[in-house]
Write a protein that holds these residues in place. Sequence first.
Motif, PDB file in Angstrom:
ATOM      1  N   GLU A  66       0.751  -1.332   0.234  1.00 24.48           N
ATOM      2  CA  GLU A  66      -0.051   0.088   0.202  1.00 24.48           C
ATOM      3  C   GLU A  66       1.119   1.292   0.120  1.00 24.48           C
ATOM      4  O   GLU A  66       0.538   2.364  -0.494  1.00 24.48           O
ATOM      5  CB  GLU A  66      -0.774   0.094   1.166  1.00 24.48           C
ATOM      6  N   ARG A 124       1.918   1.774  -3.461  1.00 25.53           N
ATOM      7  CA  ARG A 124       0.813   1.799  -4.551  1.00 25.53           C
ATOM      8  C   ARG A 124       0.715   4.078  -4.394  1.00 25.53           C
ATOM      9  O   ARG A 124       0.700   4.445  -5.422  1.00 25.53           O
ATOM     10  CB  ARG A 124       0.209   1.679  -4.037  1.00 25.53           C
ATOM     11  N   GLU A 139       1.713   6.876  -6.670  1.00 24.77           N
ATOM     12  CA  GLU A 139       0.201   7.448  -7.211  1.00 24.77           C
ATOM     13  C   GLU A 139       0.485   9.470  -7.012  1.00 24.77           C
ATOM     14  O   GLU A 139       0.232   9.998  -8.062  1.00 24.77           O
ATOM     15  CB  GLU A 139      -1.053   7.072  -6.591  1.00 24.77           C
ATOM     16  N   ILE A 171       3.655  -6.055  -7.060  1.00 24.46           N
ATOM     17  CA  ILE A 171       2.710  -4.658  -6.991  1.00 24.46           C
ATOM     18  C   ILE A 171       2.325  -4.334  -8.557  1.00 24.46           C
ATOM     19  O   ILE A 171       1.669  -4.533  -9.003  1.00 24.46           O
ATOM     20  CB  ILE A 171       2.828  -3.519  -6.279  1.00 24.46           C
ATOM     21  N   LEU A 172       3.528  -4.368  -9.117  1.00 22.99           N
ATOM     22  CA  LEU A 172       3.141  -3.252 -10.701  1.00 22.99           C
ATOM     23  C   LEU A 172       3.409  -3.914 -11.665  1.00 22.99           C
ATOM     24  O   LEU A 172       2.629  -3.381 -12.728  1.00 22.99           O
ATOM     25  CB  LEU A 172       4.828  -2.650 -10.786  1.00 22.99           C
ATOM     26  N   GLU A 187      -5.203  -3.324 -11.597  1.00 20.40           N
ATOM     27  CA  GLU A 187      -5.549  -3.225 -10.669  1.00 20.40           C
ATOM     28  C   GLU A 187      -6.999  -1.757 -11.185  1.00 20.40           C
ATOM     29  O   GLU A 187      -6.633  -1.356 -11.593  1.00 20.40           O
ATOM     30  CB  GLU A 187      -5.145  -2.839  -9.612  1.00 20.40           C
ATOM     31  N   ARG A 213      -6.738   1.038 -13.413  1.00 20.92           N
ATOM     32  CA  ARG A 213      -5.372   1.448 -14.217  1.00 20.92           C
ATOM     33  C   ARG A 213      -4.600   1.873 -14.573  1.00 20.92           C
ATOM     34  O   ARG A 213      -4.703   0.503 -15.203  1.00 20.92           O
ATOM     35  CB  ARG A 213      -4.895   1.597 -12.345  1.00 20.92           C
ATOM     36  N   VAL A 252       2.403   4.192 -15.202  1.00 20.82           N
ATOM     37  CA  VAL A 252       1.211   4.499 -13.723  1.00 20.82           C
ATOM     38  C   VAL A 252       0.498   5.248 -13.460  1.00 20.82           C
ATOM     39  O   VAL A 252       0.555   6.178 -14.286  1.00 20.82           O
ATOM     40  CB  VAL A 252       2.519   3.802 -12.507  1.00 20.82           C
TER      41      VAL A 252
END
Length: 437
Positions: free
Chosen positions: A255, A258, A262, A288-289, A293, A296, A318
Amino acid sequence: MTATADAEAAANELTPLADYLGSVLRRLRALPPLDLDLTQAYGNVLAEDVVAPHSFPAFDQAAVDGYAARWEDIAGGGRGVGYVPAQAGSPGGRAVRLNVVGDLGAASWRPVRLTPGACFSVAAGAPLPIGADVVVPVEWTDQGMAAVEIHRAPKRGYGVRKAGEELPAGTPLARAGTYVSPALVAVLAATGIGHVVVRPSPRVVIVATGDELVEVGRGSQPGQVVDVNSHALTAAAAEVGALAYRVGICDDDPEGLRGLLEDQTLRADLIITTGGTGMGPGDMVRRILSRREGSRAGPVTFTEVALYPGTALGFGTVGPEEVPVVCLPGEPAAALIGFEVLARPAINLLAGAEPVFRPSVRAHLLETISSPAGLREFRPAHVAERRGGGYTVQPLRGGPLTLSGLAEANGLMVLGERVTTAAAGSTVDVLLLDRRR
């Protein structure tokens, strides 16, 4: 199967570096152009061709301090006030005396006309009187004020800069893609240009990831690694001409990563992460990348590239703005090499700079070396010009994984995927590093 055969088989499963770079760079576009004041344009790249709107010089002017005169008045048969004995080398062995009818400085603006037998005292940069076609340097005279004796006659046109002599109006000054240097700023200003359309310098954000990372200023302890990469890569991005921002260390928290990325998409044209590109349990960046999701943009694709050092590289976008992201390995030398081969060309492309790759030369190798099979190796080296022409290259001790070697290098020797041994005396490619010494 031999160890060499095993290595070659594994390398065959990797993506060739040239193919990978081509696929990445084709996805990038230069940043939208921006109209900038000339004083702010230095370091950027022109987005369009530039043509001189006015001539330079803008008017006939004196190039030296002296006396503006008519050449026929001082060439031996003119209508000067008179002749007096002169130094050797003057016309006819005699000096010419002319009346000085006024003084002209660089700020003079009223047009004046020169009559036979007369001259004006002029400063360099002053507009020439109408009819003058020569400026006699002060040191060739007696420096008189009301009348002047000229001891040496210059050639016709000496000391004169004609309007448009250097750059007539309409002259192409620079093409799109040209780097705005201090000298180019001078040329643009001299021809009356106050604004230019350029590609802005890319805003590059650098993030180092890993629970083990600690800030600089102390030594590493077991379980801790000093954050080398974010500092080194910020410097590398600035060297290319980017506006580089070091965010610092991000723990291996999904988290947190992310949210950080962002937030950075709001101020970044490119994000560079370092660490976590492998396939181990702690490689959070890749986990994660590489996921998509919701709505996005993404995902970031991680590729095993035939590159040494560091085979795992990531590229994608991203955030809703689809900001490009480059993911580099965590090992410092591999991160710096990855920056050279992937991030640096990406920054140049965003900036509209050409060429996007560093210049290279062919050089004679001074020492026999070995290289991993199936991988394109970039090895720190010292390249030097030979007295009779050409270049030599000396690999630096320790190979490509030594930071001290990278710090000393002025070149990166490139050994192709099929090279396992390069013999002394053979010729190899070397990328030239333009670091200031």
